[in-house]
Write an enzyme that holds these catalytic residues in place. Structure first.
Site, short mmCIF file in Angstrom:
data_model
loop_
_atom_site.label_atom_id
_atom_site.label_comp_id
_atom_site.label_asym_id
_atom_site.label_seq_id
_atom_site.Cartn_x
_atom_site.Cartn_y
_atom_site.Cartn_z
CG PHE A 80 51.93 -4.22 30.39
CD1 PHE A 80 51.77 -4.68 31.70
CD2 PHE A 80 52.21 -5.16 29.40
CE1 PHE A 80 51.86 -6.04 32.00
CE2 PHE A 80 52.31 -6.50 29.69
CZ PHE A 80 52.12 -6.94 30.99
CE LYS A 144 64.24 -17.28 24.95
NZ LYS A 144 63.74 -18.56 24.47
CG ASP A 231 62.94 -19.48 20.45
OD1 ASP A 231 62.58 -18.76 21.40
OD2 ASP A 231 62.60 -20.67 20.35
CG HIS A 236 68.37 -21.17 25.82
ND1 HIS A 236 68.06 -20.36 26.87
CD2 HIS A 236 67.19 -21.54 25.26
CE1 HIS A 236 66.75 -20.25 26.96
NE2 HIS A 236 66.21 -20.94 25.99
CE LYS A 324 63.64 -32.61 26.08
NZ LYS A 324 62.59 -32.77 27.04
N1 NAP Z 1 55.56 -20.04 27.88
C1 NAP Z 1 56.75 -20.49 28.19
O1 NAP Z 1 56.93 -21.62 28.68
C2 NAP Z 1 57.95 -19.60 27.97
C3 NAP Z 1 59.23 -20.14 28.18
C4 NAP Z 1 60.34 -19.30 28.02
C5 NAP Z 1 60.14 -17.97 27.68
N2 NAP Z 1 58.90 -17.47 27.46
C6 NAP Z 1 58.75 -16.05 27.11
O2 NAP Z 1 58.01 -15.41 28.12
C7 NAP Z 1 57.24 -14.33 27.57
C8 NAP Z 1 55.79 -14.54 27.95
O3 NAP Z 1 55.41 -15.79 27.40
P1 NAP Z 1 53.94 -16.37 27.49
O4 NAP Z 1 53.99 -17.67 26.77
O5 NAP Z 1 53.44 -16.37 28.88
O6 NAP Z 1 53.13 -15.28 26.62
P2 NAP Z 1 51.58 -15.05 26.53
O7 NAP Z 1 50.86 -16.32 26.86
O8 NAP Z 1 51.31 -14.38 25.22
O9 NAP Z 1 51.30 -14.01 27.71
C9 NAP Z 1 51.56 -12.64 27.61
C10 NAP Z 1 51.01 -11.95 28.85
O10 NAP Z 1 51.19 -10.54 28.69
C11 NAP Z 1 49.95 -9.89 28.99
N3 NAP Z 1 49.83 -8.63 28.23
C12 NAP Z 1 50.10 -8.41 26.93
N4 NAP Z 1 49.87 -7.10 26.64
C13 NAP Z 1 49.47 -6.50 27.78
C14 NAP Z 1 49.14 -5.16 28.14
N5 NAP Z 1 49.14 -4.16 27.24
N6 NAP Z 1 48.80 -4.90 29.42
C15 NAP Z 1 48.78 -5.90 30.33
N7 NAP Z 1 49.08 -7.19 30.06
C16 NAP Z 1 49.44 -7.48 28.80
C17 NAP Z 1 48.91 -10.89 28.57
O11 NAP Z 1 47.73 -10.63 29.27
P3 NAP Z 1 46.28 -10.38 28.58
O12 NAP Z 1 46.28 -11.15 27.32
O13 NAP Z 1 45.34 -10.83 29.61
O14 NAP Z 1 46.25 -8.92 28.39
C18 NAP Z 1 49.53 -12.19 29.05
O15 NAP Z 1 49.27 -12.35 30.43
C19 NAP Z 1 57.46 -14.37 26.07
O16 NAP Z 1 58.43 -13.41 25.71
C20 NAP Z 1 57.99 -15.79 25.84
O17 NAP Z 1 58.82 -15.86 24.71
C21 NAP Z 1 57.81 -18.27 27.60
#
Ligand code: NAP
Length: 459
Positions: A80, A144, A231, A236, A324
């Protein structure tokens, strides 16, 4: 319509669990004719391995439709923070869109943490990858949480407003994509039986419940910095509350709904708070063993306007609880009980169930059969799935479809986000004690004192 999805954070949990399955369903339901999917993240990985995992989150995928995704999905390694990488991404998008004969409508999904939002926004703007022409659009979707307090949210908003037009910006709150949340305004404003009663003259109190029976599900690192207030309450819960409390918008479309929600959020004043932490929380992986982060919050607040003055709103949100349930309970004022020999023990309630078993229930009083002047409570129950005879679509599918249609009503505007953070900051600025509670319980035992103090009863 054809769309290029650029998923920034493609190796993350959200992309596999929600976004790719939602894109599959958009194709399956013919909401889009053709897609190009370009996943972007730091690590070296093949798109096939992301797709393989994502497929496990689709129930009974149709092979023809899945193949359409397989042949039009790519991965681009990108940091990024490296501007050069965006230039390379831009060239790749041009080539792939030409190869797949796509018109270049681009949906950039920032599926990553909010600390990256500024940098990604600026780089997408500088390198003109998210450009719009008279023939095609570019839209940016921000997952979010949007910041972690008022100051950080303002910083992101100001960065976005310098780089893009607000009509290109979609701030996600996936609860706004849930069927019953979308139905709140319809229920209120299309039924004569509700709207005249929806105010301080007829309602005694409103409760919004956001109970989760699960723990952190591997999100320890993130959750310990956020907690229940940031959170789920900031987004929500306050969004649901704003839909319940808003004045009738001139139209049920983006600007008008968002104007009315923002006015409600601006008028919120918190009057009492009870915080709790589940006993197993500190033992969760990646949680500080001395953490004071709350996994439970109960809040009493008021909305200082003509409709709601004097009506308490109670919010309860927590994890590791005994059930839930996401629901809204509107408690009507009692009637003067002069005509019957047994008076109703409680008052009328309208309960809107968001999750599970979406629907609503109206609790009325009716005569006990065979007994003169005796009343008992009678439930009028509507289940949404029964009406549709199929289950409601997943929130992310609904929301991505709205982005493609260019409809912003299910997304949160900059001022709404900032008013909501102000509410949370006002709670955080005071040092509320955090009470422990056992997993599988309704919350800290101090909840019953909260009930006595405010002469209310949690539903
Ligand atoms: N998971 C859910 O169901 C869910 C639901 C609601 C909201 N959210 C929100 O959505 C967001 C993402 O959630 P997540 O669970 O998918 O998080 P995650 O599993 O930690 O994924 C984060 C992503 O960002 C990438 N990333 C981080 N730093 C980077 C950089 N410097 N350059 C390029 N890529 C980078 C990571 O890729 P690499 O590690 O490959 O670099 C990874 O693909 C969060 O804010 C979370 O709170 C998630």
């Amino acid at each position: 319509m054809d769309v290029t999805f650029v998923l920034l954070g493609a190796t993350g949990d959200l992309t596999k669990r929600k976004l790719i399955p939602a894109i599959y369903h958009l194709l399956a339901n013919k909401a889009v004719d053709k897609v190009l999917l370009v996943g972007v993240a730091r690590r070296k990985i093949a798109i096939q391995s992301i797709l393989k995992e994502a497929k496990t989150f689709i129930s009974k995928p149709n092979n023809n439709i899945w193949q359409k995704i397989v042949v039009s999905s790519y991965y681009q390694q990108l940091d990024f923070y490296d501007e050069e990488h965006y230039a390379a991404l831009g060239r790749r998008l041009e080539n792939l869109e030409a190869k797949h004969e796509l018109s270049g409508n681009r949906l950039f999904y920032l599926a990553t943490l909010p600390q990256h939002f500024d940098t990604i926004t600026l780089n997408l703007s500088k390198t003109k990858i998210a450009r719009q022409t008279s023939q095609n659009w570019s839209r940016l979707v921000y997952e979010k949480p949007f910041g972690n307090d008022l100051a950080s949210a303002r910083k992101i908003n100001s960065c976005i407003s310098r780089a893009f037009r607000e009509d290109q910006v979609y701030r996600i709150d996936h609860y706004l994509g849930k069927e019953l949340v979308g139905n709140i305004a319809i229920l209120r404003f299309t039924n004569r039986v509700f709207e005249p009663l929806w105010n301080r003259h007829h309602l005694e109190s409103v409760q919004v419940t956001f109970d989760e029976d699960i723990g952190l599900a591997g999100r320890g690192n993130f959750y310990d910095k956020y907690g229940a207030l940031k959170d789920v309450v900031q987004n929500h819960v306050l969004q649901i509350l704003a839909l319940i409390a808003m004045e009738s918008p001139q139209k049920l479309t983006g600007k008008f709904i968002r104007d009315e929600k923002a006015k409600v959020l601006k008028k919120i004043k918190v009057s009492d708070v009870l915080l709790g932490q589940a006993k197993p929380y500190r033992k969760e992986p990646k949680v500080n063993p001395k953490s004071h982060t709350e996994t439970f919050s109960a809040i009493k607040l008021n909305i200082n306007n003509n409709r709601w003055r004097g009506v308490p709103f109670y919010i309860r949100a927590g994890k590791y609880l005994h059930r839930k349930e996401v629901s809204i309970h509107l408690k009507f004022k009692p009637i003067h009980c002069l005509l019957t020999t047994t008076c109703p023990s409680d008052t009328n309630y309208l309960t809107i169930r968001v999750n599970p078993n979406e629907g609503f229930t109206l609790e009325l009083f009716a005569k006990v059969p065979g007994q003169a002047n005796h009343v008992q409570s009678a439930l009028m129950d509507h289940s949404h799935d029964r009406l549709r005879q199929i289950s409601s679509p997943e929130a992310y599918q609904v929301l991505l479809h709205e982005v493609i249609l260019g409809n912003q009503s299910l997304f949160v505007r900059d001022d709404e986000i900032e008013h909501a953070w102000k509410v949370i900051d006002s709670i955080k600025s005071r040092n509320w004690k955090v009470f422990p509670y056992p997993a599988g319980s309704p919350g800290p035992k101090e909840l019953s004192l909260f009930e006595k103090k405010h002469k209310m009863r949690w539903r």
